[in-house]
Design an enzyme around this catalytic site. Structure first.
Site, short mmCIF file in Angstrom:
data_model
loop_
_atom_site.label_atom_id
_atom_site.label_comp_id
_atom_site.label_asym_id
_atom_site.label_seq_id
_atom_site.Cartn_x
_atom_site.Cartn_y
_atom_site.Cartn_z
CE1 TYR A 113 17.23 94.01 -42.34
CE2 TYR A 113 16.36 92.18 -41.07
CZ TYR A 113 16.37 93.53 -41.37
OH TYR A 113 15.53 94.38 -40.71
N PRO B 297 10.89 89.96 -34.81
CG PRO B 297 12.81 90.23 -33.50
CD PRO B 297 11.61 89.36 -33.68
CE LYS C 243 6.68 96.03 -42.19
NZ LYS C 243 7.54 97.19 -42.28
CE1 TYR D 174 13.52 95.32 -43.09
CE2 TYR D 174 13.41 97.71 -43.29
CZ TYR D 174 13.92 96.59 -42.69
OH TYR D 174 14.85 96.71 -41.67
CG HIS E 171 19.34 103.41 -43.48
ND1 HIS E 171 19.78 102.31 -42.80
CD2 HIS E 171 20.08 104.46 -43.03
CE1 HIS E 171 20.76 102.66 -41.98
NE2 HIS E 171 20.94 103.96 -42.09
P1 RFL Z 1 4.71 98.12 -25.18
O1 RFL Z 1 5.87 98.93 -25.68
O2 RFL Z 1 4.99 96.78 -24.62
O3 RFL Z 1 3.95 99.02 -24.11
C1 RFL Z 1 2.92 98.48 -23.32
C2 RFL Z 1 2.94 99.20 -22.00
O4 RFL Z 1 1.86 98.73 -21.20
C3 RFL Z 1 2.32 98.62 -19.87
N1 RFL Z 1 1.46 97.72 -19.10
C4 RFL Z 1 0.51 98.15 -18.23
N2 RFL Z 1 0.08 99.36 -17.90
C5 RFL Z 1 -0.91 99.44 -16.96
N3 RFL Z 1 -1.47 98.37 -16.36
C6 RFL Z 1 -1.07 97.12 -16.69
N4 RFL Z 1 -1.60 96.06 -16.09
C7 RFL Z 1 -0.04 96.97 -17.67
N5 RFL Z 1 0.59 95.89 -18.21
C8 RFL Z 1 1.49 96.37 -19.07
C9 RFL Z 1 3.74 98.11 -20.04
O5 RFL Z 1 4.54 98.33 -18.88
C10 RFL Z 1 4.21 98.90 -21.24
O6 RFL Z 1 4.88 100.09 -20.89
O7 RFL Z 1 3.62 97.92 -26.34
P2 RFL Z 1 3.17 98.93 -27.53
O8 RFL Z 1 2.99 100.33 -27.01
O9 RFL Z 1 2.08 98.23 -28.21
O10 RFL Z 1 4.44 99.02 -28.49
C11 RFL Z 1 4.85 97.92 -29.22
C12 RFL Z 1 6.37 97.91 -29.34
O11 RFL Z 1 6.97 98.21 -28.10
C13 RFL Z 1 6.84 96.53 -29.82
O12 RFL Z 1 6.04 96.07 -30.91
C14 RFL Z 1 8.28 96.48 -30.30
O13 RFL Z 1 9.17 97.02 -29.39
C15 RFL Z 1 8.60 95.01 -30.56
N6 RFL Z 1 10.00 94.74 -30.43
C16 RFL Z 1 10.80 95.03 -31.47
N7 RFL Z 1 10.23 95.50 -32.61
C17 RFL Z 1 11.00 95.81 -33.66
O14 RFL Z 1 10.47 96.26 -34.69
N8 RFL Z 1 12.38 95.64 -33.58
C18 RFL Z 1 13.00 95.19 -32.43
O15 RFL Z 1 14.21 95.07 -32.38
C19 RFL Z 1 12.21 94.86 -31.34
N9 RFL Z 1 12.76 94.41 -30.18
C20 RFL Z 1 10.53 94.23 -29.23
C21 RFL Z 1 11.93 94.09 -29.12
C22 RFL Z 1 9.72 93.84 -28.16
C23 RFL Z 1 10.25 93.31 -26.98
N10 RFL Z 1 9.34 92.86 -25.97
C24 RFL Z 1 7.96 93.30 -25.95
C25 RFL Z 1 9.57 91.75 -25.15
C26 RFL Z 1 12.49 93.62 -27.93
C27 RFL Z 1 11.66 93.23 -26.85
C28 RFL Z 1 12.34 92.77 -25.60
C1 PHB Z 2 17.02 97.04 -34.52
O1 PHB Z 2 17.79 97.94 -34.90
O2 PHB Z 2 16.84 96.81 -33.31
C2 PHB Z 2 16.35 96.19 -35.52
C3 PHB Z 2 16.44 96.52 -36.85
C4 PHB Z 2 15.82 95.71 -37.79
C5 PHB Z 2 15.11 94.60 -37.38
C6 PHB Z 2 15.00 94.29 -36.04
C7 PHB Z 2 15.63 95.08 -35.10
O3 PHB Z 2 14.53 93.80 -38.31
#
Ligand code: RFL
Ligand code: PHB
Length: 393
Positions: free
Chosen positions: A204, A297, A301, A386, A75
């Site tokens: 957005y 979110p 980032k 961004y 994009h």
């Molecule tokens: P993760 O992906 O949470 O992975 C951490 C892993 O550690 C495991 N773990 C353990 N393993 C061994 N022993 C233990 N005691 C443990 N405790 C936990 C967990 O099971 C897991 O598999 O962290 P990581 O790798 O740092 O990655 C970060 C990203 O996943 C995160 O920043 C993003 O997904 C944040 N986030 C979003 N970011 C966006 O940019 N856009 C989004 O739309 C978005 N949606 C989200 C999200 C994070 C969410 N969380 C954490 C609640 C939606 C959700 C629901």
């Molecule tokens: C998503 O596609 O899940 C998404 C995209 C942009 C954002 C947050 C989430 O700022």
């Protein structure tokens, strides 16, 4: 107790942990990964959707770009809108950088495929993960494996990539740990729907009823979010109510634009907070990704910041296991510069776009949006953050 010896013990098989094991392997450094969940569970969590330029550059440079190039969508920018107005910000024109739509689920699949092909040892479904002797040069991690056997992984260093609820962060003693937190008074209700996106790039939207975001995963799957109060129950949001809120807030019917709807395949409510824990290193423990910081979110980032952390951490650990500690010593300070930049940007986007109910705030938000969309300097500031600053910024 079974004993395993490796160079880096990685806790967490999410994107931070799996990418770290991949980058370490490219540096000739061995690792063992331990994860509480199953491989399928980790791979299917619906989370982030946008990759910034430096994330894509890194994935490509390390052999993880093939499916991203075939199936991801580049994009040029995003749309910002408020009632009656929609503006496109062209990041390529403003900064020479762009973003890609490629879900975290896909990144995770690519990482797992690459690590499996390389014979990476990953213990899934472990229990009782505990960290030991972090202030010595022979730390270890113990856990109970899926069969119930007790295992100790001895390593030169431990990488805490275990997200916001894992044990690594709290292994940094409270006497040296500092934490900052902002809890926002709203959440996102997110849905995934089997419908072609009604837009070519993300929208957005500021709206008096609350923020809305139109994102996407592919040419046939769309992702949407609406701002809802904290403690919202999904039971109160029928499909009809969700689509009506999205149509109102995204401007269905304005200037001939319409929102297409389709079957909803996933839904959840996400609370929003900013959180930073420092330092990101204590002795032989190094934190990366959500284990050290959480962003709301709105700036897309979270995943990108996790990638940027491990891009710094891998060479630092490779040097450390070979006896040179200078990169390891500077890891926390270097990583935190970007962490705070992204923390500010995510807070700023969140504050600009979510309604608080205060009419004064609303006028300031609209003024800010008009400035960002009409001043090249304003637009470039948003675009630079961004699309992402270079790794090591
Ligand atoms: P993760 O992906 O949470 O992975 C951490 C892993 O550690 C495991 N773990 C353990 N393993 C061994 N022993 C233990 N005691 C443990 N405790 C936990 C967990 O099971 C897991 O598999 O962290 P990581 O790798 O740092 O990655 C970060 C990203 O996943 C995160 O920043 C993003 O997904 C944040 N986030 C979003 N970011 C966006 O940019 N856009 C989004 O739309 C978005 N949606 C989200 C999200 C994070 C969410 N969380 C954490 C609640 C939606 C959700 C629901
Ligand atoms: C998503 O596609 O899940 C998404 C995209 C942009 C954002 C947050 C989430 O700022």
């Amino acid at each position: 107790m079974d004993e395993v010896r490796t160079q880096v013990a990685i806790i967490g098989a999410g994107p931070a942990g799996m990418l770290l094991s991949h980058l370490l392997a490219a540096e000739g450094v061995g690792s063992v990964v331990v994860e509480t969940r199953s491989e399928e569970y980790v791979a299917s969590r619906i989370r982030a959707g946008i990759l910034e330029q430096s994330t894509v550059d890194l994935l490509r440079a390390t052999g993880l770009g093939e499916r991203l190039d075939a199936e991801g969508h580049r994009h040029r920018g995003i749309y910002l809108q408020w009632p009656g107005e929609r503006h496109h910000l062209d990041f390529v024109d403003l900064t020479g950088r762009s973003v890609w739509v490629y879900g975290q689920t896909e990144v995770q699949k690519d990482l797992v495929a690459a690590r499996t092909a390389a014979g990476q040892q990953v213990y899934y479904e472990v229990g009782d993960t505990a960290l030991h002797d972090l202030e010595t040069d022979h730390p270890s991690v113990t856990f109970t494996d899926a069969s119930g056997a007790e295992v100790r992984v001895r390593a030169d260093a431990v990488a805490g990539c275990d997200g916001s609820f894992g044990p690594s962060r709290c292994a940094v003693p409270s006497s040296v740990r500092q934490q900052w937190e902002r809890v926002y008074p709203y959440s996102w209700l997110g849905i995934l729907a089997d419908v072609a996106p009604s837009t070519d790039e993300l929208i957005y939207a500021w709206h008096p009823d609350g923020f809305a975001l139109h994102s996407m995963r592919s040419s046939s799957v769309s992702r949407f979010y609406v701002q809802v109060p904290n403690d919202t129950s999904l039971d109160d949001w029928s499909d009809d109510r969700i689509w009506t809120a999205l149509a109102d807030r995204l401007g269905h019917g304005q200037d001939g634009w319409s929102l297409e709807t389709g079957p909803i395949t996933d839904r959840s409510v996400l609370p929003m907070r900013s959180f930073v824990a420092t330092p990101m290193r204590h002795g032989r423990l190094f934190l990366a990704g959500d284990a050290a910081h959480i962003v709301p979110p709105t700036g897309a980032k979270g995943l990108n910041l996790a990638v940027a952390d491990v891009a710094l951490l891998a060479p630092a650990l490779a040097a450390l296991v070979r006896g040179s500690s200078s990169l390891a010593d500077s890891y926390s300070d270097t990583a935190l510069r970007r962490v705070w930049r992204c923390t500010h940007f995510s807070w700023w986007m969140t504050s600009m776009l979510h309604t608080s109910g205060d009419p004064f705030d609303a006028e300031l938000q609209l003024s800010q949006l008009r400035w960002v969309c009409s001043s090249r300097a304003g637009a470039a500031g948003l675009a630079e953050n961004y699309a992402g600053l270079p790794i090591g910024f």
